[in-house]
Design an enzyme around this catalytic site. Structure first.
Site, PDB file in Angstrom:
ATOM      1  N   CYS A 114       0.824  -1.226   0.000  1.00 13.58           N
ATOM      2  CA  CYS A 114       0.000   0.000   0.000  1.00 13.58           C
ATOM      3  C   CYS A 114       0.851   1.266   0.000  1.00 13.58           C
ATOM      4  O   CYS A 114       0.405   2.322  -0.445  1.00 13.58           O
ATOM      5  CB  CYS A 114      -0.932   0.011   1.209  1.00 13.58           C
ATOM      6  SG  CYS A 114      -1.977  -1.431   1.268  1.00 13.58           S
ATOM      7  N   HIS A 260      -3.777   6.927   1.370  1.00 15.89           N
ATOM      8  CA  HIS A 260      -4.042   5.616   0.760  1.00 15.89           C
ATOM      9  C   HIS A 260      -5.427   5.157   1.204  1.00 15.89           C
ATOM     10  O   HIS A 260      -5.803   5.324   2.378  1.00 15.89           O
ATOM     11  CB  HIS A 260      -2.977   4.610   1.203  1.00 15.89           C
ATOM     12  CG  HIS A 260      -3.414   3.190   1.011  1.00 15.89           C
ATOM     13  ND1 HIS A 260      -3.757   2.709  -0.225  1.00 15.89           N
ATOM     14  CD2 HIS A 260      -3.624   2.172   1.893  1.00 15.89           C
ATOM     15  CE1 HIS A 260      -4.142   1.440  -0.101  1.00 15.89           C
ATOM     16  NE2 HIS A 260      -4.063   1.098   1.175  1.00 15.89           N
ATOM     17  N   ASN A 290     -10.038  -0.659  -2.259  1.00 17.89           N
ATOM     18  CA  ASN A 290      -8.618  -0.468  -1.963  1.00 17.89           C
ATOM     19  C   ASN A 290      -7.807  -0.998  -3.141  1.00 17.89           C
ATOM     20  O   ASN A 290      -7.781  -2.199  -3.382  1.00 17.89           O
ATOM     21  CB  ASN A 290      -8.304  -1.228  -0.664  1.00 17.89           C
ATOM     22  CG  ASN A 290      -6.843  -1.156  -0.261  1.00 17.89           C
ATOM     23  OD1 ASN A 290      -5.990  -0.781  -1.054  1.00 17.89           O
ATOM     24  ND2 ASN A 290      -6.561  -1.539   0.976  1.00 17.89           N
TER      25      ASN A 290
END
Ligand code: UT7
Length: 333
Positions: A114, A260, A290
C-alpha cells in the site's frame, strides 16, 4: 539541486463495476455490512485477458506522459510499484518498458504494497534531484480480483480490494520551492504476516502444495483486520506530522491530504485526529475499493480533475499497509 515535480499524472480503472450486491451473489456478505465497515460501495474488476497489470499501468502512464508533454522515448527510468506483479519474476517494470516502447532504460520494481507509490516517489525523486535523470515514470498498478478468497475465510479481505492503476511523470521543477519537498519511509517487519500472501514463495522446501489453494491456505491474502486498523490509525497521523514538521508547516497549512484508501473509517479517523475539514481530504474508496499501490495516484488524479489541486497548494500523500510499511510525501504543487 532542483526539486522533482509531478509534471504529469494519469490513472486507469477497468470498466467493469462490481457492486456490493454483485459480491453478495457470489459470497456470504451484504451491502449493509460492507458500507458500514468500510464505506465501499463498488470497485472495478479487470478482465485480465486484456487488462493485465502492466497493461493498466501503461494506460495510466500514457495519460501522465501526455500531461507532462513527454513520450516513451524520453523516459529515463521506470519505477513500478505493485504487490500483484504479472509474473513472480521478472517484475512488471520491464513489461511496461516493452509495452510503452521505451529505450533500454532501467526498470525498478518496488515491493512496498500500500505504501508502494510513496516509496516509488521517494526513489524517483532522488534521480531527479541529483540531476541524473530528466523524466522518471512512476507507476502503481494492481490486479486483486483474481487473487482473493471469496469464501467465509477471506470475505473480510475480498470485499475491500479492487483493480486499477495510476502513474506520474517526475521532472525537475524550474520554480524554487515547488515540487516534492520531502518523503518519509518506514517499515516494521515483525508484523509482516499480519497482512500477507505467503505462498507460493521461496520460504519452504516444498514450494507448492495443493493445500495452499484451499480456503485459508497461504495462496490467498490473510489479514488481521483489527490489528492492521489500529496500526493504520496511529501511523497515518504520525507520518503526516513527520512530513509537516520536517518542512516547518502546521496541519492548518495543508491544502489537501490524499491518504491511501484502505478503509473509509480509517481515513475519517485520521481526518478527525488531525482536525482536517472535509474539503482538505480526498477519498475514492467508495468507488474503487482499496487498489493498494494505485490508490494514491488515482485519488490525486481525481482531486486534480475536480480542481482540488491548484498551483502552489501544499499536498500530502500518506500510506500505510502490508509490511508493515508506511510513508508520506509533502509536495508544493
Ligand atoms: O490497505 C491495507 C491495509 N488494510 C487495512 O487497513 C484494513 C484494516 N482493517 C479493516 O478495515 C477492518 O478490519 C475490516 C473492514 C477488514 C473488517 O472489519 P472488522 O470490523 O474488523 O470485522 P471483523 O473481521 O472483526 O469481523 C466482524 C464480524 C465477524 O463475525 P462474528 O465473528 O462477529 O460473528 C466476521 O465473520 O463480521 C464478519 N464478517 C463479515 N460479515 C459479512 C467479516 N467479513 C464479512 C463480510 N460480510 N464481508
Amino acid at each position: 539541486m532542483k526539486n522533482a515535480k509531478l509534471a504529469g499524472i494519469g490513472y486507469y480503472v477497468p470498466e467493469n463495476i462490481v457492486t456490493n450486491d454483485d459480491l453478495s451473489k457470489i459470497m456470504n456478505t451484504s451491502d449493509e455490512w460492507i458500507v458500514e465497515r468500510t464505506g465501499i460501495k463498488e470497485r472495478r474488476y479487470a478482465n485480465v485477458e486484456e487488462d493485465k497489470n502492466y497493461v493498466m499501468g501503461a494506460k495510466a502512464a500514457r495519460k501522465a506522459m501526455k500531461m507532462a508533454g513527454t513520450n516513451p522515448e524520453e523516459i529515463d527510468l521506470i519505477v513500478y510499484a505493485t504487490l500483484s506483479a504479472d509474473y513472480v519474476f521478472p517484475g512488471s517494470g520491464v513489461l511496461l518498458q516493452k509495452e510503452l516502447g521505451c529505450k533500454h532504460i532501467g526498470a525498478i520494481d518496488v515491493r512496498a504494497q500500500c505504501s508502494g507509490f510513496v516509496y516509488g516517489l521517494s526513489i524517483a525523486e532522488q534521480y531527479i534531484k541529483t540531476g541524473m535523470y530528466k523524466n522518471v515514470l512512476l507507476v502503481g498498478s494492481e490486479i486483486h480480483s483474481i487473487g482473493l478468497d471469496y469464501t467465509d475465510n477471506g470475505r473480510h479481505i475480498a470485499i475491500i480490494f479492487g483493480d486499477g492503476a495510476g502513474a506520474a511523470v517526475l521532472q525537475p521543477s524550474e520554480e524554487k520551492g515547488k515540487g516534492v519537498l520531502s518523503t518519509h519511509l518506514h517499515s516494521e517487519g515483525e508484523h509482516a504476516e499480519q497482512l500477507a500472501v505467503i505462498d507460493p514463495g521461496f520460504h519452504k522446501k516444498e514450494r507448492f502444495h495443493p493445500d495452499m489453494i484451499k480456503p485459508g491456505g497461504g495462496f490467498y491474502p490473510v489479514m488481521n483486520g483489527q490489528f492492521v486498523f489500529k496500526n493504520a490509525v496511529t501511523r497515518f497521523p504520525e507520518v503526516i506530522q513527520e512530513a509537516l514538521d520536517k518542512n516547518g508547516y502546521a496541519v492548518s497549512d495543508l491544502d489537501l491530504l490524499i491518504p491511501h484508501q484502505a478503509n473509509l473509517r480509517i481515513s475519517q479517523f485520521v481526518q478527525k485526529k488531525m482536525g482536517l475539514p472535509d474539503e482538505k481530504i480526498h477519498n475514492t474508496i467508495m468507488k474503487y475499493g482499496n487498489t493498494t499501490a494505485a490508490s494514491i495516484p488515482i485519488g490525486l488524479c481525481e482531486a486534480y480533475e475536480a480542481g482540488k489541486v491548484k498551483d502552489g497548494d501544499l499536498v500530502c500523500l500518506a500510506a500505510f499497509g502490508s509490511g508493515f510499511t508506511w510513508a508520506s510525501a509533502l509536495i508544493r504543487w
